[in-house]
Write a protein that holds these residues in place. Structure first.
Motif, mmCIF file in Angstrom:
data_model
loop_
_atom_site.group_PDB
_atom_site.id
_atom_site.type_symbol
_atom_site.label_atom_id
_atom_site.label_comp_id
_atom_site.label_asym_id
_atom_site.label_seq_id
_atom_site.Cartn_x
_atom_site.Cartn_y
_atom_site.Cartn_z
ATOM 1 N N THR A 43 -0.488 6.964 -57.364
ATOM 2 C CA THR A 43 -1.910 7.265 -57.537
ATOM 3 C C THR A 43 -2.550 7.951 -56.339
ATOM 4 O O THR A 43 -3.599 8.594 -56.492
ATOM 5 C CB THR A 43 -2.683 5.965 -57.818
ATOM 6 O OG1 THR A 43 -2.491 5.047 -56.725
ATOM 7 C CG2 THR A 43 -2.215 5.327 -59.113
ATOM 8 N N ALA A 44 -1.962 7.794 -55.132
ATOM 9 C CA ALA A 44 -2.604 8.309 -53.918
ATOM 10 C C ALA A 44 -1.733 9.367 -53.258
ATOM 11 O O ALA A 44 -0.552 9.511 -53.600
ATOM 12 C CB ALA A 44 -2.877 7.156 -52.949
ATOM 13 N N PRO A 45 -2.277 10.119 -52.312
ATOM 14 C CA PRO A 45 -1.462 11.087 -51.559
ATOM 15 C C PRO A 45 -0.309 10.390 -50.848
ATOM 16 O O PRO A 45 -0.437 9.236 -50.418
ATOM 17 C CB PRO A 45 -2.465 11.686 -50.556
ATOM 18 C CG PRO A 45 -3.798 11.486 -51.189
ATOM 19 C CD PRO A 45 -3.704 10.195 -51.942
ATOM 20 N N PRO A 46 0.838 11.059 -50.701
ATOM 21 C CA PRO A 46 2.021 10.423 -50.112
ATOM 22 C C PRO A 46 1.785 9.842 -48.724
ATOM 23 O O PRO A 46 2.285 8.757 -48.391
ATOM 24 C CB PRO A 46 3.051 11.557 -50.084
ATOM 25 C CG PRO A 46 2.619 12.485 -51.164
ATOM 26 C CD PRO A 46 1.120 12.427 -51.180
ATOM 27 N N GLY A 47 1.030 10.563 -47.881
ATOM 28 C CA GLY A 47 0.781 10.055 -46.525
ATOM 29 C C GLY A 47 0.033 8.745 -46.541
ATOM 30 O O GLY A 47 0.396 7.784 -45.841
ATOM 31 N N HIS A 48 -1.019 8.682 -47.346
ATOM 32 C CA HIS A 48 -1.780 7.441 -47.471
ATOM 33 C C HIS A 48 -0.930 6.339 -48.101
ATOM 34 O O HIS A 48 -1.012 5.163 -47.701
ATOM 35 C CB HIS A 48 -3.041 7.679 -48.304
ATOM 36 C CG HIS A 48 -4.052 8.511 -47.602
ATOM 37 N ND1 HIS A 48 -5.307 8.769 -48.120
ATOM 38 C CD2 HIS A 48 -4.017 9.172 -46.404
ATOM 39 C CE1 HIS A 48 -5.988 9.532 -47.295
ATOM 40 N NE2 HIS A 48 -5.219 9.804 -46.246
ATOM 41 N N ALA A 49 -0.133 6.698 -49.078
ATOM 42 C CA ALA A 49 0.697 5.697 -49.758
ATOM 43 C C ALA A 49 1.698 5.065 -48.795
ATOM 44 O O ALA A 49 1.934 3.852 -48.821
ATOM 45 C CB ALA A 49 1.422 6.338 -50.935
ATOM 46 N N LEU A 50 2.293 5.880 -47.920
ATOM 47 C CA LEU A 50 3.249 5.350 -46.945
ATOM 48 C C LEU A 50 2.572 4.382 -45.981
ATOM 49 O O LEU A 50 3.104 3.297 -45.676
ATOM 50 C CB LEU A 50 3.901 6.494 -46.180
ATOM 51 C CG LEU A 50 4.897 6.084 -45.066
ATOM 52 C CD1 LEU A 50 6.048 5.296 -45.650
ATOM 53 C CD2 LEU A 50 5.395 7.317 -44.335
ATOM 54 N N PHE A 51 1.397 4.766 -45.522
ATOM 55 C CA PHE A 51 0.666 3.899 -44.593
ATOM 56 C C PHE A 51 0.321 2.566 -45.248
ATOM 57 O O PHE A 51 0.477 1.492 -44.650
ATOM 58 C CB PHE A 51 -0.597 4.606 -44.117
ATOM 59 C CG PHE A 51 -1.490 3.729 -43.271
ATOM 60 C CD1 PHE A 51 -1.181 3.456 -41.949
ATOM 61 C CD2 PHE A 51 -2.636 3.160 -43.824
ATOM 62 C CE1 PHE A 51 -2.001 2.641 -41.181
ATOM 63 C CE2 PHE A 51 -3.456 2.338 -43.069
ATOM 64 C CZ PHE A 51 -3.146 2.077 -41.740
ATOM 65 N N ILE A 52 -0.166 2.614 -46.481
ATOM 66 C CA ILE A 52 -0.543 1.387 -47.188
ATOM 67 C C ILE A 52 0.687 0.514 -47.436
ATOM 68 O O ILE A 52 0.640 -0.718 -47.308
ATOM 69 C CB ILE A 52 -1.252 1.719 -48.519
ATOM 70 C CG1 ILE A 52 -2.561 2.466 -48.234
ATOM 71 C CG2 ILE A 52 -1.535 0.447 -49.301
ATOM 72 C CD1 ILE A 52 -3.526 1.704 -47.354
ATOM 73 N N THR A 53 1.813 1.147 -47.785
ATOM 74 C CA THR A 53 3.043 0.379 -48.025
ATOM 75 C C THR A 53 3.465 -0.374 -46.769
ATOM 76 O O THR A 53 3.797 -1.572 -46.821
ATOM 77 C CB THR A 53 4.172 1.315 -48.474
ATOM 78 O OG1 THR A 53 3.777 1.994 -49.676
ATOM 79 C CG2 THR A 53 5.447 0.527 -48.736
ATOM 80 N N LEU A 54 3.454 0.302 -45.620
ATOM 81 C CA LEU A 54 3.823 -0.357 -44.360
ATOM 82 C C LEU A 54 2.823 -1.456 -43.992
ATOM 83 O O LEU A 54 3.209 -2.526 -43.497
ATOM 84 C CB LEU A 54 3.905 0.678 -43.239
ATOM 85 C CG LEU A 54 5.013 1.733 -43.375
ATOM 86 C CD1 LEU A 54 4.935 2.731 -42.233
ATOM 87 C CD2 LEU A 54 6.388 1.063 -43.415
ATOM 88 N N MET A 55 1.544 -1.214 -44.267
ATOM 89 C CA MET A 55 0.534 -2.220 -43.964
ATOM 90 C C MET A 55 0.726 -3.476 -44.818
ATOM 91 O O MET A 55 0.591 -4.602 -44.333
ATOM 92 C CB MET A 55 -0.866 -1.645 -44.183
ATOM 93 C CG MET A 55 -1.987 -2.625 -43.826
ATOM 94 S SD MET A 55 -3.634 -1.941 -44.083
ATOM 95 C CE MET A 55 -3.655 -1.790 -45.859
ATOM 96 N N LEU A 56 1.056 -3.292 -46.082
ATOM 97 C CA LEU A 56 1.279 -4.447 -46.960
ATOM 98 C C LEU A 56 2.476 -5.271 -46.499
ATOM 99 O O LEU A 56 2.437 -6.509 -46.504
ATOM 100 C CB LEU A 56 1.479 -3.977 -48.404
ATOM 101 C CG LEU A 56 0.266 -3.301 -49.075
ATOM 102 C CD1 LEU A 56 0.632 -2.868 -50.495
ATOM 103 C CD2 LEU A 56 -0.931 -4.244 -49.101
ATOM 104 N N GLN A 57 3.547 -4.597 -46.071
ATOM 105 C CA GLN A 57 4.715 -5.329 -45.572
ATOM 106 C C GLN A 57 4.384 -6.070 -44.267
ATOM 107 O O GLN A 57 4.868 -7.172 -44.030
ATOM 108 C CB GLN A 57 5.884 -4.370 -45.354
ATOM 109 C CG GLN A 57 6.438 -3.749 -46.630
ATOM 110 C CD GLN A 57 7.057 -4.784 -47.564
ATOM 111 O OE1 GLN A 57 7.410 -5.889 -47.171
ATOM 112 N NE2 GLN A 57 7.171 -4.410 -48.843
ATOM 113 N N PHE A 58 3.549 -5.438 -43.441
ATOM 114 C CA PHE A 58 3.123 -6.115 -42.212
ATOM 115 C C PHE A 58 2.333 -7.383 -42.536
ATOM 116 O O PHE A 58 2.488 -8.417 -41.872
ATOM 117 C CB PHE A 58 2.273 -5.170 -41.366
ATOM 118 C CG PHE A 58 1.636 -5.840 -40.183
ATOM 119 C CD1 PHE A 58 2.369 -6.109 -39.028
ATOM 120 C CD2 PHE A 58 0.297 -6.216 -40.223
ATOM 121 C CE1 PHE A 58 1.787 -6.746 -37.948
ATOM 122 C CE2 PHE A 58 -0.301 -6.849 -39.136
ATOM 123 C CZ PHE A 58 0.447 -7.112 -38.003
#
Length: 385
Positions: free
Chosen positions: A157-172
């Motif tokens: 649903t989101a741009p790849p750059g934002h999606a990667l950041f959110i994915t790493l934040m969720l794992q953190f």
């Protein structure tokens, strides 16, 4: 009545370290729910209409309340205090999926000049809330899978750059909150271990006191009974002078027993080996038992005290449980042997006195053996390392 500040401070001080850390962990979760809604208001106040913003805030309030409840029961389950919240978790997951889908369907397109849509922002806020909450409920691998699923949603649903950041934040978030919960469980386990250790110390002290009381009262009451019986026999034979002497001896023993009991209560009582050997000769002789001591005392400190208790317990058993005529006490270094000729070969078992002696000697790394031997002897052996 005291001021609220004083009462709050007293309440905080009355709680243990584990309870304080428990509150810290819980409010770490709860405070994340307090700070996220204002971010949502600030980000979306200019991007969506007033009606949509009201609906969004109402949904967020309900979602936060549901999250707080799930965190509470999840932590209780993690600490072993409650059942797994299966129904509440199912309702929470369905609600989360519904909110994410509704946000993307309602605001699918980015606003002019922005790379992501309002629906993406809604997804970020609710995914952070969801992963924070699920960290208190699910096992680490399942929370990590949920965070990965949230990352996949953002990639769709989101741009790849934002999606990667959110994915790493969720794992953190998964690592941070699960580590905190692990520490909480360890702190409570340490608190329980400290309480168990304190209870064991109390139980051990009670056992020590029971052993000392048995050793003191058991032998001295046996001697009192023996001398009282002797005094009665002398009185029947009109030997009143000898009977009076025996009763005076009973009185002396009673006074000595009282002093020893006071020492036991004070916790400073020890058994002196030389004194116990001399007392054994005297007591057994007064009972008509020939007592011989072979060897000399060449130990001191705790080993001497343990052997002193062995002599005391052995004499008590001779007086109470045998019809002995002779008793031999042999000392060879840190090995003490007591043998008498008043035993039978019937079934033998350790009583409370020998059990207490075994515990004393075992604490020093030694051994205790007690058994009848043919034809009519009973042998008690205490060996210290």
């Amino acid at each position: 009545m005291g001021s609220p500040e004083v009462n709050l401070l007293g309440w905080w001080r009355s709680r243990g370290s584990a309870a304080r850390f428990d509150l810290f962990v819980r409010y770490t979760f709860y405070l994340s729910y307090v700070f996220l809604p204002p971010l949502l208001i600030i980000n979306f106040a200019q991007e969506v209409g007033t009606a949509a913003l009201v609906v969004l805030l109402a949904t967020l309030v309900i979602y936060v309340v549901l999250s707080c409840r799930l965190v509470h029961v999840g932590i209780e389950h993690h600490l072993g205090r409650g059942p797994f919240p299966r129904r509440l978790l199912t309702a929470y997951l369905i609600t989360t999926c519904a909110v994410l889908a509704t946000g993307e369907l309602t605001f699918p397109n980015p606003l002019p000049g922005k790379p992501d849509s309002p629906g993406d922002g809604i997804s970020v806020i609710f995914l952070v809330l969801a992963i924070t909450t699920l960290s208190a409920v699910l096992r680490p691998r399942y929370v990590a899978l949920a965070a990965a699923a949230g990352g996949v949603w953002m990639y769709l649903t989101a741009p790849p750059g934002h999606a990667l950041f959110i994915t790493l934040m969720l794992q953190f978030l998964v690592v941070a909150f699960r580590s905190t919960l692990w520490m909480l469980a360890v702190v409570w386990e340490l608190d329980r271990s400290r309480e168990v250790r304190a209870n064991l110390a109390v139980a051990e002290e009670r056992l020590r006191f029971a052993r000392d009381l048995h050793d003191v009262v058991g032998r001295n009451l046996s001697v009192v009974a023996l001398k009282a019986d002797l005094a009665a026999q002398l009185a029947r034979r009109d030997r009143s002078s000898a009977a009076i002497d025996e009763m005076l001896e009973v009185r002396r023993i009673a006074h000595d027993s009282l002093d020893e009991l006071r020492a036991v209560v004070s916790g400073y009582r020890t058994a002196d080996l030389s004194v116990e050997l001399a007392g054994a000769r005297s007591l057994l002789a007064s009972a008509g038992i020939d007592c011989r001591v072979i060897g000399e005392v060449d130990v001191s400190g705790e080993p001497a005290g343990a052997l002193g208790w062995a002599v005391r317990e052995g004499v008590t058993n001779v007086l109470r449980h045998s019809e002995a005529h002779t008793c031999t006490i042999t000392l060879r270094g840190k090995v003490l042997t007591m043998s008498n000729d008043g035993a039978s070969l019937t079934t033998f078992r350790f009583g409370s006195g020998l059990t207490g002696l075994h515990e004393r000697v075992a604490a020093l790394g030694g051994t205790v053996t007690a058994a009848p031997e043919a034809p009519n002897r009973f042998v008690l052996t205490v060996e210290l390392p």
